[in-house]
Write a protein that holds these residues in place. Structure first.
Motif, mmCIF file in Angstrom:
data_model
loop_
_atom_site.group_PDB
_atom_site.id
_atom_site.type_symbol
_atom_site.label_atom_id
_atom_site.label_comp_id
_atom_site.label_asym_id
_atom_site.label_seq_id
_atom_site.Cartn_x
_atom_site.Cartn_y
_atom_site.Cartn_z
ATOM 1 N N ASP A 58 0.823 -1.205 0.000
ATOM 2 C CA ASP A 58 0.000 0.000 0.000
ATOM 3 C C ASP A 58 0.861 1.261 0.000
ATOM 4 O OD1 ASP A 58 -2.420 -1.365 0.046
ATOM 5 O OD2 ASP A 58 -2.529 -1.391 2.238
ATOM 6 N N HIS A 59 0.277 2.352 -0.501
ATOM 7 C CA HIS A 59 0.850 3.700 -0.406
ATOM 8 C C HIS A 59 2.230 3.815 -1.057
ATOM 9 C CE1 HIS A 59 -2.469 4.454 2.289
ATOM 10 N NE2 HIS A 59 -2.038 3.533 3.137
ATOM 11 N N LEU A 60 2.458 3.092 -2.144
ATOM 12 C CA LEU A 60 3.759 3.181 -2.803
ATOM 13 C C LEU A 60 4.012 4.574 -3.370
ATOM 14 C CD1 LEU A 60 4.155 -0.236 -4.666
ATOM 15 C CD2 LEU A 60 5.555 0.648 -2.787
ATOM 16 N N ASP A 61 2.959 5.268 -3.776
ATOM 17 C CA ASP A 61 3.145 6.622 -4.296
ATOM 18 C C ASP A 61 3.656 7.559 -3.207
ATOM 19 O OD1 ASP A 61 0.715 6.253 -3.002
ATOM 20 O OD2 ASP A 61 -0.460 7.438 -4.422
ATOM 21 N N GLN A 62 3.059 7.482 -2.025
ATOM 22 C CA GLN A 62 3.511 8.313 -0.912
ATOM 23 C C GLN A 62 4.904 7.898 -0.442
ATOM 24 O OE1 GLN A 62 0.559 8.202 2.188
ATOM 25 N NE2 GLN A 62 -1.080 8.952 0.861
ATOM 26 N N ARG A 63 5.148 6.595 -0.405
ATOM 27 C CA ARG A 63 6.444 6.102 0.051
ATOM 28 C C ARG A 63 7.555 6.501 -0.915
ATOM 29 N NH1 ARG A 63 4.623 0.046 0.733
ATOM 30 N NH2 ARG A 63 6.867 -0.348 0.911
ATOM 31 N N TRP A 64 7.239 6.520 -2.210
ATOM 32 C CA TRP A 64 8.233 6.968 -3.187
ATOM 33 C C TRP A 64 8.595 8.435 -2.940
ATOM 34 C CZ3 TRP A 64 11.215 4.749 -6.926
ATOM 35 C CH2 TRP A 64 11.899 5.632 -7.766
ATOM 36 N N GLN A 65 7.596 9.272 -2.748
ATOM 37 C CA GLN A 65 7.867 10.689 -2.523
ATOM 38 C C GLN A 65 8.661 10.904 -1.242
ATOM 39 O OE1 GLN A 65 4.513 13.305 -2.874
ATOM 40 N NE2 GLN A 65 5.623 15.095 -2.128
ATOM 41 N N GLU A 66 8.314 10.169 -0.195
ATOM 42 C CA GLU A 66 9.043 10.310 1.066
ATOM 43 C C GLU A 66 10.500 9.891 0.918
ATOM 44 O OE1 GLU A 66 6.759 7.923 3.688
ATOM 45 O OE2 GLU A 66 5.096 9.364 3.840
ATOM 46 N N GLY A 109 -6.824 -7.004 -1.051
ATOM 47 C CA GLY A 109 -6.243 -5.705 -0.747
ATOM 48 C C GLY A 109 -7.228 -4.560 -0.869
ATOM 49 N N GLY A 110 -6.744 -3.369 -0.525
ATOM 50 C CA GLY A 110 -7.605 -2.199 -0.520
ATOM 51 C C GLY A 110 -8.245 -1.983 0.839
ATOM 52 N N HIS A 151 -10.015 -4.652 -6.461
ATOM 53 C CA HIS A 151 -8.963 -4.980 -5.496
ATOM 54 C C HIS A 151 -8.076 -3.769 -5.217
ATOM 55 C CE1 HIS A 151 -6.080 -5.130 -8.811
ATOM 56 N NE2 HIS A 151 -6.790 -6.071 -9.410
ATOM 57 N N GLY A 152 -7.091 -3.962 -4.317
ATOM 58 C CA GLY A 152 -6.122 -2.939 -3.972
ATOM 59 C C GLY A 152 -4.911 -3.033 -4.876
ATOM 60 N N PRO A 153 -3.801 -2.419 -4.455
ATOM 61 C CA PRO A 153 -3.499 -1.822 -3.154
ATOM 62 C C PRO A 153 -4.007 -0.385 -3.040
ATOM 63 C CG PRO A 153 -1.588 -1.646 -4.560
ATOM 64 C CD PRO A 153 -2.627 -2.396 -5.355
ATOM 65 N N VAL A 154 -3.818 0.194 -1.860
ATOM 66 C CA VAL A 154 -4.270 1.559 -1.612
ATOM 67 C C VAL A 154 -3.262 2.548 -2.191
ATOM 68 C CG1 VAL A 154 -4.801 3.270 0.166
ATOM 69 C CG2 VAL A 154 -5.499 0.880 0.474
ATOM 70 N N THR A 155 -3.769 3.537 -2.927
ATOM 71 C CA THR A 155 -2.946 4.631 -3.445
ATOM 72 C C THR A 155 -3.691 5.943 -3.238
ATOM 73 O OG1 THR A 155 -3.896 4.511 -5.671
ATOM 74 C CG2 THR A 155 -1.952 3.142 -5.239
#
Length: 224
Positions: A58-66, A109-110, A151-155
Motif C-alpha cells: 500500500d501507499h507506494l506513491d507516498q512512500r516513493w515521494q518520502e 487488498g484495498g 482490489h487494492g493496493p491503496v494509493t
C-alpha cells in the motif's frame, strides 16, 4: 512529477512486461527505496520492482515521494489477470473496493468502501492496447478488455492496472509481455515524446455517465 510503474518478481505477468520495458532504450538505475525493492529511471518515468504480491504494498506513491522527494502524478501496476473463461486477454482497469462495507475484509487488498482515483489514461490506453496487440499478431487470440475495479493496493494518486490473462499458460507469454511494454513506452511518451491519455484538466469538458445509457453517441453529441 513522476509516473510510477510498479512490478513484482512474484508474478510472471508483471515481471515479464517490466523486463521487456527495461530492455528498451533510456533506462538508468534509480534511487534506493527499501529492502527488496529496485528502481529505474527513464525521463519522468520510474519503474519500481518489489518481491511481494502486487496488491500487498500500500501507499507506494507516498512512500516513493518520502524516499526520493519526487511527487508521483500517477501509478501503473503490472499484473496477471484471472477469469473463469480462462481466455487469453490483455486488460486495463481502475482499482478499489467501493462495494464493500466497513465491517468486511477485502479479499485482495484495498480498504472497504475505498476506490482509487481512476487514471485518465485507461480509455486511451485500451484503444492503444487494441492497436498494438493487433500489430503484434495477438488478436484475435487475445481479448482486449476493460475490467471493473475489484482490489487494492491503496494509493492516493490516479491509478490503473495493466494485466495479462488469464492462466499460467499466458502470464509468461513473451509476445504478450512485449505488447504491454510497447503500450507503456508509447503511452508514456518514451518513444517520441508524445504520450497517450494524459489529462491536465485545462478546462476541457468532462462527460460523466451514471447508470445505463442506451445511446452514448447521442448523449455525446448533445453534450457538445
Amino acid at each position: 512529477m513522476v509516473v510510477l510503474v510498479v512490478a513484482t518478481s512474484s508474478d510472471p505477468a508483471s515481471i515479464g512486461p517490466a523486463a521487456a520495458f527495461l530492455a528498451m532504450p533510456g533506462w538508468s538505475p534509480g534511487p534506493p527505496i527499501a529492502e527488496g525493492m529496485q528502481s529505474f529511471t527513464n525521463g519522468n518515468v520510474r519503474l519500481l520492482k518489489h518481491e511481494r504480491s502486487i496488491i500487498a504494498e500500500d501507499h507506494l506513491d507516498q512512500r516513493w515521494q518520502e524516499a526520493t522527494g519526487e511527487p508521483v502524478s500517477e501509478v501503473i501496476f503490472l499484473s496477471k489477470h484471472t477469469a473463469v473463461s480462462n481466455r487469453p486477454a490483455l486488460t486495463v482497469h481502475p482499482i478499489g473496493v467501493p462495494h464493500l462495507r466497513e465491517d468486511e475484509t477485502p479479499p485482495q487488498g484495498g480498504t472497504p468502501g475505498w476506490a482509487a482515483i481512476p487514471n485518465p489514461r485507461i480509455g486511451p490506453w485500451l484503444r492503444l492496447m487494441q492497436k498494438i496487440a493487433a500489430e503484434q499478431g495477438l488478436v484475435p487470440e487475445f481479448e482486449i478488455t476493460l475490467e471493473a475495479t475489484h482490489h487494492g493496493p491503496v494509493t492516493s494518486t490516479p491509478t490503473m492496472f495493466v494485466e495479462i490473462g488469464s492462466t499460467e499458460e499466458y502470464w509468461g507469454r513473451q509476445d504478450a509481455a512485449q505488447a504491454i511494454a510497447l503500450v507503456l513506452r508509447k503511452g508514456l511518451g518514451l518513444e517520441d515524446g508524445n504520450d497517450v491519455g494524459s489529462w491536465q484538466g485545462n478546462g476541457e469538458k468532462v462527460l460523466l455517465g451514471i447508470g445505463g445509457c442506451w445511446n452514448v453517441e447521442a448523449l455525446h453529441q448533445s453534450f457538445l
